[in-house]
Design a protein around this motif. Structure first.
Motif, PDB file in Angstrom:
ATOM      1  N   UNK A  48     -48.744 -92.250 -62.690  1.00  0.00           N
ATOM      2  CA  UNK A  48     -49.012 -93.454 -62.563  1.00  0.00           C
ATOM      3  C   UNK A  48     -48.266 -94.129 -61.704  1.00  0.00           C
ATOM      4  N   UNK A  49     -48.852 -95.397 -61.147  1.00  0.00           N
ATOM      5  CA  UNK A  49     -48.128 -96.114 -60.011  1.00  0.00           C
ATOM      6  C   UNK A  49     -46.725 -96.556 -60.426  1.00  0.00           C
ATOM      7  N   UNK A  50     -46.600 -96.906 -61.687  1.00  0.00           N
ATOM      8  CA  UNK A  50     -44.908 -97.239 -61.984  1.00  0.00           C
ATOM      9  C   UNK A  50     -43.899 -96.221 -61.981  1.00  0.00           C
ATOM     10  N   UNK A  51     -44.587 -95.031 -62.038  1.00  0.00           N
ATOM     11  CA  UNK A  51     -43.645 -93.599 -62.211  1.00  0.00           C
ATOM     12  C   UNK A  51     -42.496 -93.458 -61.347  1.00  0.00           C
ATOM     13  N   UNK A  52     -43.126 -93.690 -60.088  1.00  0.00           N
ATOM     14  CA  UNK A  52     -42.052 -93.176 -58.849  1.00  0.00           C
ATOM     15  C   UNK A  52     -40.768 -94.173 -58.831  1.00  0.00           C
ATOM     16  N   UNK A  53     -40.980 -95.526 -59.025  1.00  0.00           N
ATOM     17  CA  UNK A  53     -39.871 -96.419 -59.370  1.00  0.00           C
ATOM     18  C   UNK A  53     -38.829 -95.879 -60.552  1.00  0.00           C
ATOM     19  N   UNK A  54     -39.605 -95.620 -61.503  1.00  0.00           N
ATOM     20  CA  UNK A  54     -38.638 -95.316 -62.846  1.00  0.00           C
ATOM     21  C   UNK A  54     -38.083 -94.191 -62.757  1.00  0.00           C
ATOM     22  N   UNK A  55     -38.885 -93.012 -62.025  1.00  0.00           N
ATOM     23  CA  UNK A  55     -38.095 -91.897 -62.077  1.00  0.00           C
ATOM     24  C   UNK A  55     -36.883 -91.744 -61.023  1.00  0.00           C
ATOM     25  N   UNK A  56     -37.076 -92.861 -60.061  1.00  0.00           N
ATOM     26  CA  UNK A  56     -36.034 -92.843 -59.264  1.00  0.00           C
ATOM     27  C   UNK A  56     -34.774 -93.573 -59.973  1.00  0.00           C
ATOM     28  N   UNK A  57     -35.110 -94.432 -60.706  1.00  0.00           N
ATOM     29  CA  UNK A  57     -34.130 -94.983 -61.484  1.00  0.00           C
ATOM     30  C   UNK A  57     -33.262 -94.192 -62.384  1.00  0.00           C
ATOM     31  N   UNK A  58     -34.097 -93.138 -63.009  1.00  0.00           N
ATOM     32  CA  UNK A  58     -33.799 -92.159 -64.008  1.00  0.00           C
ATOM     33  C   UNK A  58     -32.763 -91.337 -63.175  1.00  0.00           C
ATOM     34  N   UNK A  59     -33.139 -90.889 -62.277  1.00  0.00           N
ATOM     35  CA  UNK A  59     -32.253 -90.014 -61.211  1.00  0.00           C
ATOM     36  C   UNK A  59     -30.984 -90.472 -60.814  1.00  0.00           C
ATOM     37  N   UNK A  60     -31.177 -91.950 -60.442  1.00  0.00           N
ATOM     38  CA  UNK A  60     -29.961 -92.688 -60.129  1.00  0.00           C
ATOM     39  C   UNK A  60     -29.033 -92.801 -61.243  1.00  0.00           C
ATOM     40  N   UNK A  61     -29.500 -93.100 -62.338  1.00  0.00           N
ATOM     41  CA  UNK A  61     -28.443 -93.063 -63.586  1.00  0.00           C
ATOM     42  C   UNK A  61     -27.832 -91.653 -64.098  1.00  0.00           C
ATOM     43  N   UNK A  62     -28.532 -90.719 -63.717  1.00  0.00           N
ATOM     44  CA  UNK A  62     -28.152 -89.122 -64.094  1.00  0.00           C
ATOM     45  C   UNK A  62     -27.096 -88.985 -63.193  1.00  0.00           C
ATOM     46  N   UNK A  63     -27.110 -89.230 -61.922  1.00  0.00           N
ATOM     47  CA  UNK A  63     -26.473 -88.884 -60.547  1.00  0.00           C
ATOM     48  C   UNK A  63     -25.080 -89.749 -60.955  1.00  0.00           C
ATOM     49  N   UNK A  64     -25.241 -91.098 -61.149  1.00  0.00           N
ATOM     50  CA  UNK A  64     -24.029 -91.683 -61.615  1.00  0.00           C
ATOM     51  C   UNK A  64     -22.987 -90.956 -62.841  1.00  0.00           C
ATOM     52  N   UNK A  65     -23.670 -90.523 -63.623  1.00  0.00           N
ATOM     53  CA  UNK A  65     -23.187 -89.747 -64.638  1.00  0.00           C
ATOM     54  C   UNK A  65     -22.503 -88.322 -64.026  1.00  0.00           C
TER      55      UNK A  65
END
Length: 455
Positions: A48-65
């Motif tokens: 999905x077109x929206x999935x790239x931005x969302x998965x980048x946000x997911x990875x950012x949240x995980x890296x923060x942790x």
């Protein structure tokens, strides 16, 4: 504190914008890591077109942790499941909206061993923490790594379920629906070819395309089935396969172009496993049950009913040691696939069954369709679901020979039975009716129940 409406019974799903956006996805990922105590998490996404931005946000949240993120890139949900167990990660997240409309997206999450999140504890804790954003301090050391070995390991696992030497030559039409299935199928097809499996494939809507130019890939909808059915007939194929967007479900068509309802595939897969593992336990959902129970008991297996929904079916497999579990919605779960669902293993096993018995898919199901006709799932939008169920119960329960409340209301009326339940993921009341050999009784019962529900 901001209430998050995207949390459903056992996953995250919401309309893009206020319900689900990059900020919310990042908070959910951060909460997931903290609640799970995660140090390593597998992440993937659909096209999905929206999935790239969302998965980048997911990875950012995980890296923060402070999490080590193993990035699968574009993949199916079951590849995330497999990789979570294979890499011994502490959890996995797939960004996908599967078959939902274009303006939706979501997150499917599992914990260590690809075990389902407990809806009553894990999901509640993650939701509360994501809403409050009261996170522990960010941790150093988080990083993203590409999980390059994941797909090859996944392909080997899928093919381990199938006795390849028994396969007979077949021509198979596959419709990926422009979802995530195409590249993964290609890897499977290449491995099958190297092992000299005598299968040939015709591919339809094969390239992933998040704009879904041929419609949202949801083969369960009747209006979406003619495309695959007609292609099967035009190609003279022995069978057809269509997947939903993240291909954790596959839908089968026989050589006549006939769509085969999922509850009958559950019975066929039960037969496959009971031939390999005598007296095995088979899990099924409560909606349509008689065909599956008949096959399992006749072949010496043990049928066990579990509540509808992937979290409940997976837990039932883990609790009982069942070799296989299936839902009429075309989710099929396998003990030796981390008790998770797959949209690739089922069709391969059906091809194996056709090959062993030397018959067509139509031959396998025609007798079962006649012996245990069913209505298919009928959805109702009602103002008050509880009141509707109460009306049905008051009218029908006095004549029932058995009552079951494993999931909603199921009444056995003797020669026929029905299941009425509220959806776990959508604002719908779902009805299923089945009988013992009397299709007319199914139609009559549906109309009786429809009047009660819609009154």
């Amino acid at each position: 504190m901001t209430a998050l409406t995207c949390f459903k019974a056992y996953d995250v799903r919401g309309r893009l914008g206020a319900e689900l956006n990059e900020g919310i996805a990042q908070r959910i990922a951060r909460a997931f890591a903290q609640v799970m105590g995660a140090e390593r998490v597998v992440v993937g996404h659909d096209p999905r077109a929206s999935s790239l931005a969302l998965v980048a946000a997911v990875k950012a949240g995980l890296v923060e942790a402070g999490v080590e993120v193993l990035d699968l890139g574009l993949c199916g949900t079951e590849e995330m499941y497999h990789a979570t167990a294979y890499f011994e990660a502490d959890g996995g997240i797939e960004v996908t909206a599967s078959h939902n409309p274009m303006d939706y997206n979501g997150l499917k999450m599992v914990k260590a061993g690809s075990a389902p999140l407990d809806p009553a504890t894990d999901m509640v804790k993650i939701k509360a923490l994501a809403e409050s954003a009261d996170f522990a301090p960010a941790k150093p050391g988080g990083e993203v790594r590409q999980a390059k070995a994941a797909r090859g390991a996944y392909v080997r696992s899928v093919l381990s379920f199938v006795d390849l030497p028994v396969l007979r030559p077949m021509k198979i039409l596959v419709n990926a629906g422009n979802g995530a299935a195409g590249p993964t199928f290609d890897a499977l097809a290449e491995a099958l070819s190297k092992k000299r499996a005598p299968l040939s494939f015709i591919c339809l809507n094969h390239e992933p395309d998040g704009s879904f130019p041929n419609g949202i890939p949801n083969p369960l909808l009747p209006e979406n089935q003619p495309m695959t059915a007609n292609a099967v007939l035009a190609a003279g194929a022995d069978m057809g396969i269509a997947w939903d967007g993240d291909f954790d479900r596959c839908f089968l068509f026989d050589h006549l172009g006939r769509f085969i309802p999922g509850e009958y595939i559950v019975g066929l897969l039960a037969e496959v496993f009971l031939a390999k593992e005598k007296a095995a336990t088979i899990i099924h959902d409560p909606r349509i049950i008689w065909n599956t129970q008949d096959i399992v008991t006749r072949l010496g297996g043990k049928p066990v009913m579990a509540r509808t929904g992937h979290a409940y079916l997976k837990q039932a497999l883990r609790d009982t040691g069942a070799v296989y579990g299936g839902e009429m919605s075309a989710h099929h779960y396998f003990r030796d696939f981390a008790c998770c669902d797959s949209g690739m293993i089922p069709w391969l096993l059906i091809v194996e069954l056709m090959s062993r018995r030397g018959v067509t898919l139509a031959d396998l199901v025609t007798e079962r369709l006649a012996a245990f006709p069913s209505s298919g799932e009928i959805n109702f939008v009602v103002a008050d679901a509880r009141a509707a169920v109460a009306r049905v119960r008051a009218a029908m329960e006095p004549q029932a020979v058995a009552v079951d409340e494993t999931d909603g209301l199921s009444l056995d009326m003797g020669g026929w039975r029905f299941s009425l339940r509220s959806s776990n993921t959508e604002p719908l009341l779902r009805l299923n009716v089945e009988s013992r050999g009397d299709a007319g009784q199914v139609a009559q019962a549906v109309e009786t129940l429809r009047r009660l529900i819609e009154t």
